[in-house]
Design an enzyme around this catalytic site. Structure first.
Site, PDB file in Angstrom:
ATOM      1  N   HIS A 102       0.881  -1.177   0.000  1.00  0.00           N
ATOM      2  CA  HIS A 102       0.000   0.000   0.000  1.00  0.00           C
ATOM      3  C   HIS A 102       0.915   1.222   0.000  1.00  0.00           C
ATOM      4  CE1 HIS A 102      -2.501  -2.898   2.371  1.00  0.00           C
ATOM      5  NE2 HIS A 102      -3.539  -2.299   1.835  1.00  0.00           N
ATOM      6  N   ASP A 105       2.142   2.072   3.509  1.00  0.00           N
ATOM      7  CA  ASP A 105       3.067   1.168   4.214  1.00  0.00           C
ATOM      8  C   ASP A 105       4.487   1.572   3.896  1.00  0.00           C
ATOM      9  OD1 ASP A 105       0.760  -0.473   4.199  1.00  0.00           O
ATOM     10  OD2 ASP A 105       1.551  -1.673   2.545  1.00  0.00           O
TER      11      ASP A 105
HETATM   12  C1  XLS Z   1      -7.674  -6.680   4.394  1.00  0.00           C
HETATM   13  C2  XLS Z   1      -7.230  -6.871   3.017  1.00  0.00           C
HETATM   14  C3  XLS Z   1      -6.069  -5.987   2.585  1.00  0.00           C
HETATM   15  C4  XLS Z   1      -5.939  -5.989   1.087  1.00  0.00           C
HETATM   16  C5  XLS Z   1      -5.117  -4.857   0.560  1.00  0.00           C
HETATM   17  O1  XLS Z   1      -8.402  -7.468   4.963  1.00  0.00           O
HETATM   18  O2  XLS Z   1      -6.940  -8.221   2.835  1.00  0.00           O
HETATM   19  O3  XLS Z   1      -4.899  -6.402   3.201  1.00  0.00           O
HETATM   20  O4  XLS Z   1      -5.397  -7.177   0.621  1.00  0.00           O
HETATM   21  O5  XLS Z   1      -5.655  -3.626   0.871  1.00  0.00           O
END
Ligand code: XLS
Ligand code: NI
Ligand code: NI
Length: 441
Positions: A102, A105
């Site tokens: 993301h 992150d």
């Molecule tokens: C959360 C999601 C997230 C997505 C990416 O539950 O799995 O991690 O994969 O935003």
């Protein structure tokens, strides 16, 4: 990438199932060929930046426990770069060929959109060098549209148009940097795109805004020449009480309703499937039946716990079913197996990152080999084919192609005597599945 962050660990190798070597692959042999393709290319493993590098393993009742000697806890660019160095060293040592992230992150959020973008650019320049040095590729990028308080009422579905603008800026930028890094896909997970109570929510309007947002994003991807696959990741709830992209069927319906079908495929996550009350193989089959399975977030839940525990996938039935689906669609095209998974809070040492990914990779390597055996054996697929064989008769074909009316069907029903139905043989098929999972031939 000079400093070693995992100095005591060398690259994990395939040593076979009898090896006493603790940090080794017992099943995953990257260059071994299965059905004309290497295990590496079948499985396309990715590690995620958020759980691996940014999750301190806190829970609602306790503080973070994870030891991260490479992280000084500050929001500095310098710290962010060192963290990325540690991550790429980890990927290389664990033989993981892809990663996912993301925007937030990777780089600290600034005081303004401009500052956030500047921070992100610095990190993108840095990881683009790390990608070159290690040969690791980007499976997908995404924007975090759920952590900041401005998104508490939703991002694209926020009642305030301002929030839509912030989300638009973030997605525009995240698409551009994903493209710059050669990302194979781009993911939308709408954590806050839903509601907490209908007493304050105009559901119809919110769904329309979400669709508009996705149209704008797809248009922008085209404008910048991003040819990777756009993906939506369904999840029923958490953090929102109800999320609009609740499962594969609902998401496909949403895409069709708003003219988005074909522009987006699905990223299916195991723990989201189970939270929605489905099995992973159900969600994969629904996506595949609409030619819309793009990628997989590989994890698993904890039976009996109603939340997204994101455990590393270790269940061999699960990995076998997933790989049966992947082989059934002719392999991934641009997608892969992203470990959207975190260690337990009690597994807090850096070496646990290795144990966690290794066990997941081995479980999927096992699943791949078992799935290939099941396909080569052919008994289960033949049974299914035979079960539907009456639909390949001239009559069956006439009905499916629309050449028979309901009245004609009714007339024919009068002329036939009821035949004995045949058994579904579920237990026999489960026995065959077990036999093939166990046999190592
Ligand atoms: C959360 C999601 C997230 C997505 C990416 O539950 O799995 O991690 O994969 O935003
Ligand atoms: Ni996910
Ligand atoms: Ni998840």
């Amino acid at each position: 990438m000079t400093l070693e962050h995992f100095p005591k660990i060398s690259q994990v190798q395939f040593c076979g199932s009898d090896s006493a070597q603790l940090l080794s692959f017992r099943q995953y042999n990257p260059s071994e060929m299965i059905d004309g393709r290497s295990m590496r290319d079948h499985l396309r493993f990715a590690a995620c930046y958020w759980h691996t590098m940014r999750n301190g393993l806190s829970d609602p009742f306790g503080l973070a426990t994870a030891q991260m000697p490479w992280d000084d806890g500050s929001d500095s660019i310098h710290n962010a770069k060192r963290r990325a160095d540690a991550f790429f060293e980890f990927l290389k040592k664990c033989q993981i060929g892809f990663w996912c992230f993301h925007d937030r992150d990777l780089a600290p959020e600034g005081k303004s959109t401009t500052e956030s973008e500047k921070n992100l650019d610095e990190l993108i320049a840095h990881v683009s060098i790390l990608q070159q040095q290690t040969g690791v590729k980007l499976l997908w990028g995404t924007a975090n549209l759920f952590s900041h308080p401005r998104y508490m009422h939703g991002a694209a579905t926020n009642p305030s148009v301002e929030s839509f603008l912030f989300a638009a800026a973030q997605v525009k930028k995240a698409l551009e940097v994903t493209h710059l890094l050669g990302g194979e896909s781009y993911v939308f997970w709408g954590g806050r795109e839903g509601y907490t109570t209908l007493l304050n929510t105009d559901l119809a309007q919110e769904r329309e805004h979400l669709a508009r947002f996705l149209h704008l994003a797809a248009d922008h991807a085209r404008v910048i020449g991003f040819t990777g696959q756009l993906l939506i990741e369904p999840k029923p709830h958490e953090p929102s009480t109800h999320q609009y992209d609740s499962d594969a069927e609902a998401t496909l319906n949403f895409l069709r309703e708003f003219g988005l079908f074909g522009k987006f495929k699905l990223n299916i996550e195991t723990n989201h499937a189970t939270l929605a009350g489905h099995s992973m193989e159900h969600e994969l089959s629904v996506a595949m039946s609409a030619n819309s399975l793009g990628s997989i977030d590989a994890n698993m839940g904890t039976p009996g716990l109603g939340w997204d525990t994101d455990r590393f996938p270790t269940d061999l039935y699960l990995t076998t079913h997933i790989m049966l689906a992947v082989l059934g669609m002719g392999g991934f095209q641009g997608g892969g197996l992203n470990f959207d998974a975190k260690r337990r809070r009690e597994s807090f040492e850096p070496i646990d990152l290795f144990h966690a990914h290794i066990v997941g990779m081995d479980a999927f390597a096992f699943g791949l080999k078992a799935a290939a055996r099941i396909r080569a054996d052919g008994r289960i697929m033949r049974f299914v084919q035979e079960r539907y064989s009456s639909w390949s008769t001239p009559l069956g074909i006439e009905i499916t192609t629309g050449e028979k009316t309901l009245a004609e069907c009714a007339l024919m029903a009068r002329q036939i005597s009821v035949s004995t139905p045949s058994s579904g043989r579920q237990e026999m098929l489960e026995g065959i599945l077990n036999e093939l999972i166990l046999s190592q031939r």
